[in-house]
Design an enzyme around this catalytic site. Sequence first.
Site, PDB file in Angstrom:
ATOM      1  N   CYS A  96      77.098   8.735  49.737  1.00 51.64           N
ATOM      2  CA  CYS A  96      77.131  10.163  49.441  1.00 51.64           C
ATOM      3  C   CYS A  96      77.683  10.860  50.682  1.00 51.64           C
ATOM      4  O   CYS A  96      78.405  10.233  51.468  1.00 51.64           O
ATOM      5  CB  CYS A  96      75.768  10.695  49.023  1.00 51.64           C
ATOM      6  SG  CYS A  96      74.455  10.514  50.260  1.00 51.64           S
ATOM      7  N   PHE A  97      77.390  12.124  50.877  1.00 48.97           N
ATOM      8  CA  PHE A  97      78.051  12.837  51.977  1.00 48.97           C
ATOM      9  C   PHE A  97      77.656  12.296  53.347  1.00 48.97           C
ATOM     10  O   PHE A  97      78.513  11.987  54.175  1.00 48.97           O
ATOM     11  CB  PHE A  97      77.747  14.338  51.890  1.00 48.97           C
ATOM     12  CG  PHE A  97      78.454  15.142  52.955  1.00 48.97           C
ATOM     13  CD1 PHE A  97      79.837  15.206  52.978  1.00 48.97           C
ATOM     14  CD2 PHE A  97      77.742  15.807  53.931  1.00 48.97           C
ATOM     15  CE1 PHE A  97      80.503  15.927  53.966  1.00 48.97           C
ATOM     16  CE2 PHE A  97      78.393  16.537  54.913  1.00 48.97           C
ATOM     17  CZ  PHE A  97      79.766  16.597  54.939  1.00 48.97           C
TER      18      PHE A  97
END
Length: 374
Positions: A96-97
Site C-alpha cells: 500500500c502507500f
Amino acid sequence: MTLPLVEPSLDLIREGRVLIDVRAPVEFVQGALPGAVNLPLMDDEERHRVGIEYKHAGQQAAIALGERLVSGGIKAARIATWRRLLEAHPDAVIYCFRGGLRSQVAQQWLVEAGITRPRIRGGWKAMRQALCERIDAAAGQPLLVVGGLTGCAKTSLIQALDCGLDLEGCARHKGSAFGRHPLPAPSQIDFEHAMGLRLLELTGPMVVEDESRHIGAANVPLAFWRGMEQAPRVRVEMSLDWRLAQIHKDYIDDLWEIYRHHFGDWLGWALMRKQLSTALERLRKRLGSARLARLQRLQALAFREHEAGNRQAHEAWLAPLLTEYYDPMYRHQLQKHDDQRFLHVGDWESCLAAARDWSAEAARRGDMRTATPA
C-alpha cells in the site's frame, strides 16, 4: 501471527514480480510501480469516507468505519480477486502507500482465507524512493547524447542500441508539437518509474536522444538532465528528402495505424485529423498568422487527397514545416551552444556505429577502473 515482510528492493521489479497494489484507484492512477496490478482494499468513495472519519474522529474510528464499509459480500469479492491473482502468480507481493494498515489488512484477510503472502516494508513510498535514487545514480554513468534535425530518426537510432534509453518512449510523446500519442500520457511519477525500470538494465554506458527537459507533460529528473547537458554528443545529418520521408512515417503513417487500431477507421480518422490540425494551431505565435494560414490550407488539402488515396500529399505541408519551423529552431539552439563539441557528425548509419564504438570504449574504461589489481 506476525505478518511477513519483504524489504523494498528493486530486485522485485527487476525480476518481474507481480505486485498487488491495494491502494485506491485514484492513487494508482497518479503513479504505480512497474509490474503492479491495482486490486484495492477500498474503492475511491470508501477511501474518501474513511479519510474524513480519520480527520474528525481519529484512527480507531476510521478503522471501524472501513470494516463496516468493506464487509460481507464486498469483502468476500475482494478476497476472491486477490486469490485469483495469487493462484496465477503465487510469488506476488502486496503493498500500500507506506506498507502499513491497508496492506496489513489485506494480508490478514488472505491468511484467514488460507493464503500467506508478504507485504513490502515501507510500501509504495519506499520503492519509489529506490527508483528515484536509481535515476539520480544513473546521472553519474557514462552518457552520450544523439542530436540532429527533426526527421533524422534519432529515436530509431536509440532503439537500435542495447544501451539506449528512449526517453520519448517513457513519456509516450515524440517531444514536439506533433508528438502527442493518441493514448493518455503517463503521469510524471509513471514517467520516472518507466525510466527507472529501463535503468535497472543499464548499469554501464547509456545513449539518449537530445531533448529539452520537458517531453510532452513529463519533465526529465533534474540530476539526469544535468548529466545530459554535460555529456558528449554525436549529430545525425540527413538530406531533406530522407527526413521528409521519416516525419511522414512518424506523423502520418504510424500515427494513423495507432488511431485505427484503437478507435477504428471512422473515429480514428476524425481524431487524427483533429490532433494534427490542433498541433499546427499551437504553432501560431512562432509561425505567424500568414504562414500558419498557408500551412493550414495545405494540410486541409492533404487530408482530402489522403482520403482519395494520395497519402503523399501531406508532404506539401510537412516540407515547409521542416524548413520554415523545425530547422531554424534547431540551428538557433546550436548557435546558443556553439561551445559543444561533437564526437562525430555524419549520416544515420555512421552515427549508429559511432555510438556503438563509444559505448564499447566507455564500457572497457569502466571495466579497467573496477578491475581488481593482480
